[in-house]
Scaffold this motif. Structure first.
Motif, mmCIF file in Angstrom:
data_model
loop_
_atom_site.group_PDB
_atom_site.id
_atom_site.type_symbol
_atom_site.label_atom_id
_atom_site.label_comp_id
_atom_site.label_asym_id
_atom_site.label_seq_id
_atom_site.Cartn_x
_atom_site.Cartn_y
_atom_site.Cartn_z
ATOM 1 N N ARG A 290 -3.332 2.681 -3.118
ATOM 2 C CA ARG A 290 -2.729 3.972 -2.783
ATOM 3 C C ARG A 290 -1.467 4.218 -3.596
ATOM 4 N N VAL A 291 -0.602 3.192 -3.683
ATOM 5 C CA VAL A 291 0.644 3.333 -4.456
ATOM 6 C C VAL A 291 0.341 3.534 -5.933
ATOM 7 N N LYS A 292 -0.655 2.806 -6.448
ATOM 8 C CA LYS A 292 -1.004 2.944 -7.855
ATOM 9 C C LYS A 292 -1.489 4.352 -8.167
ATOM 10 N N ALA A 293 -2.339 4.906 -7.278
ATOM 11 C CA ALA A 293 -2.820 6.271 -7.496
ATOM 12 C C ALA A 293 -1.672 7.275 -7.475
ATOM 13 N N TRP A 294 -0.733 7.081 -6.561
ATOM 14 C CA TRP A 294 0.412 8.006 -6.493
ATOM 15 C C TRP A 294 1.264 7.902 -7.751
ATOM 16 N N MET A 295 1.533 6.664 -8.206
ATOM 17 C CA MET A 295 2.345 6.500 -9.419
ATOM 18 C C MET A 295 1.624 7.072 -10.636
ATOM 19 N N PHE A 296 0.312 6.945 -10.677
ATOM 20 C CA PHE A 296 -0.439 7.521 -11.799
ATOM 21 C C PHE A 296 -0.258 9.030 -11.852
ATOM 22 N N ASP A 297 -0.302 9.668 -10.686
ATOM 23 C CA ASP A 297 -0.090 11.117 -10.646
ATOM 24 C C ASP A 297 1.320 11.488 -11.098
ATOM 25 N N GLU A 298 2.300 10.591 -10.843
ATOM 26 C CA GLU A 298 3.681 10.864 -11.233
ATOM 27 C C GLU A 298 3.970 10.468 -12.675
ATOM 28 N N GLY A 299 3.002 9.858 -13.368
ATOM 29 C CA GLY A 299 3.180 9.516 -14.774
ATOM 30 C C GLY A 299 3.683 8.115 -15.025
ATOM 31 N N PHE A 300 3.759 7.244 -14.004
ATOM 32 C CA PHE A 300 4.252 5.877 -14.164
ATOM 33 C C PHE A 300 3.078 4.910 -14.349
ATOM 34 N N LEU A 301 3.236 3.974 -15.289
ATOM 35 C CA LEU A 301 2.271 2.898 -15.443
ATOM 36 C C LEU A 301 2.619 1.777 -14.473
ATOM 37 N N SER A 302 1.592 1.014 -14.068
ATOM 38 C CA SER A 302 1.808 -0.071 -13.112
ATOM 39 C C SER A 302 1.143 -1.337 -13.606
ATOM 40 N N ALA A 303 1.691 -2.460 -13.180
ATOM 41 C CA ALA A 303 1.127 -3.773 -13.510
ATOM 42 C C ALA A 303 1.042 -4.578 -12.227
ATOM 43 N N ALA A 304 -0.142 -5.063 -11.893
ATOM 44 C CA ALA A 304 -0.351 -5.811 -10.649
ATOM 45 C C ALA A 304 -0.164 -7.304 -10.886
ATOM 46 N N ARG A 305 0.513 -7.950 -9.963
ATOM 47 C CA ARG A 305 0.687 -9.407 -9.963
ATOM 48 C C ARG A 305 0.206 -9.955 -8.619
ATOM 49 N N PRO A 306 -1.108 -10.198 -8.448
ATOM 50 C CA PRO A 306 -1.598 -10.709 -7.154
ATOM 51 C C PRO A 306 -1.082 -12.126 -6.899
ATOM 52 N N LEU A 307 -0.756 -12.406 -5.645
ATOM 53 C CA LEU A 307 -0.261 -13.715 -5.237
ATOM 54 C C LEU A 307 -1.034 -14.207 -4.012
ATOM 55 N N PRO A 308 -1.325 -15.498 -3.946
ATOM 56 C CA PRO A 308 -1.925 -16.042 -2.719
ATOM 57 C C PRO A 308 -0.921 -16.013 -1.573
ATOM 58 N N PRO A 309 -1.384 -16.136 -0.340
ATOM 59 C CA PRO A 309 -0.441 -16.153 0.793
ATOM 60 C C PRO A 309 0.531 -17.323 0.686
ATOM 61 N N ASN A 310 1.782 -17.087 1.125
ATOM 62 C CA ASN A 310 2.832 -18.115 1.205
ATOM 63 C C ASN A 310 3.274 -18.635 -0.163
ATOM 64 N N VAL A 311 2.934 -17.922 -1.229
ATOM 65 C CA VAL A 311 3.419 -18.282 -2.566
ATOM 66 C C VAL A 311 4.537 -17.323 -2.941
#
Length: 325
Positions: A290-311
């Motif tokens: 949801r946040v990525k779609a909103w930022m895309f509409d606003e013209g911002f690029l995004s980079a995801a950094r997935p993390l396991p739990p408790n890391v």
């Protein structure tokens, strides 16, 4: 007795003899005819039986041929059954051997884990957690897809254009998505504080091969870092962020409001020069989309950094840069 009476008596005897002889001849003839009839009947019966046996002979040959065929089929099936039994025993031995190899491999891995140092054990644990997490995410995505397919009256395809990923070399803005809430990470301010803290920590622990220290909280995070000795002094090996209870987190609805901290922070940045790096945990993947779609509409690029739990969130000079989309 007169002569006439004597002649009459003689005549009667002759007549009786003749009659007796005729009766005897008739009896002989009856016996002969009966015997001949019995012999003819036996001969007739014998010929009839022989004729009937001759007519049955072809059927007997056919029955014998079928019997031989059935016997041959039975023998063939017995040979195949014996071959299957041999194959079954071979496969059982093969399976037992593979099971022993697997058990040996598990024992070897357990021994290696027990003899490995704490850092290696932590890496193995994190890799295992990541693999389990990916399996859970895949299963959840499949279940969600099936549920949506069953519940929706029609299929709605939402398309978010994804540009070619590129490594981030411009200004970065870091945020954390955890427990379905978003927190801005004051990354640049942490780096400045780290630069000021490192010389002080080195002077306090001069002469040691490594220096470990912490400072904060900064923006709701404690910063733990480690320096290692090199030829010309010390260099940063790694730092990690530990969130405190007072971390300023806000829900996605609050963050996307005009008065939200996240939206106000983006308003102060240029979309052409800023990439938003999102450190996202498994419980917030849906919020990230949801946040990525909103930022895309606003013209911002995004980079995801997935993390396991408790890391914890962390970085090091030898780490990889974010890939923006």
């Amino acid at each position: 007795m007169t002569r006439r009476d004597q002649d009459f008596a003689v005549g009667q005897d002759s007549f009786l003899d003749t009659t007796a002889n005729l009766v005897g001849i008739l009896i002989i003839l009856v016996v002969v005819v009966g015997t001949k009839a019995r012999i003819d009947a036996v001969e007739h019966t014998k010929k009839k039986v022989i004729a009937e046996v001759g007519d049955v002979e072809p059927f007997a040959d056919e029955a014998r041929a079928q019997s031989r065929a059935l016997h041959g089929s039975l023998m063939k099936q017995q040979r195949q059954l014996a071959q299957y039994e041999v194959e079954k025993k071979y496969r059982e031995r093969e399976r037992n051997m593979l099971m022993r190899q697997v058990a040996f491999a598990r024992e070897s891995l357990q021994e290696e884990l027990e003899t490995a140092d704490q850092s290696k054990q932590e890496l193995v644990r994190q890799a295992q957690e990541l693999a389990d997490l990916e399996a859970v995410v895949s299963q959840v995505e499949k279940q969600v897809g099936v549920a949506e397919e069953m519940e929706r009256p029609k299929v709605v395809l939402e398309h978010l254009p994804t540009p070619m990923a590129k490594t981030v070399f411009t200004r970065e803005m870091h945020v954390q998505l955890k427990n379905k809430k978003l927190t801005i990470i004051p990354w640049d301010r942490m780096i400045e504080v780290l630069k000021n803290q490192v010389p002080l920590a080195i002077r306090r622990k001069a002469g040691k091969k490594s220096v470990e220290d912490s400072f904060g909280p900064v923006g709701g995070f404690l910063v733990h870092y480690r320096m290692v000795a090199v030829d010309l002094g010390y260099e940063l090996e790694r730092f990690e962020l530990e969130p405190t209870r007072d971390i300023p987190a806000e829900s996605i609805d609050e963050a996307l409001q005009p008065t939200g901290r996240f939206r106000l922070e983006l308003a102060s940045r240029d979309p052409a020069e800023t990439v938003v790096t999102v450190w996202v945990y498994p419980d917030s993947f849906a919020e990230f989309r949801r946040v990525k779609a909103w930022m895309f509409d606003e013209g911002f690029l995004s980079a995801a950094r997935p993390l396991p739990p408790n890391v914890r969130i962390g970085a090091s000079p030898s780490g990889s840069r974010s890939s923006a989309q």
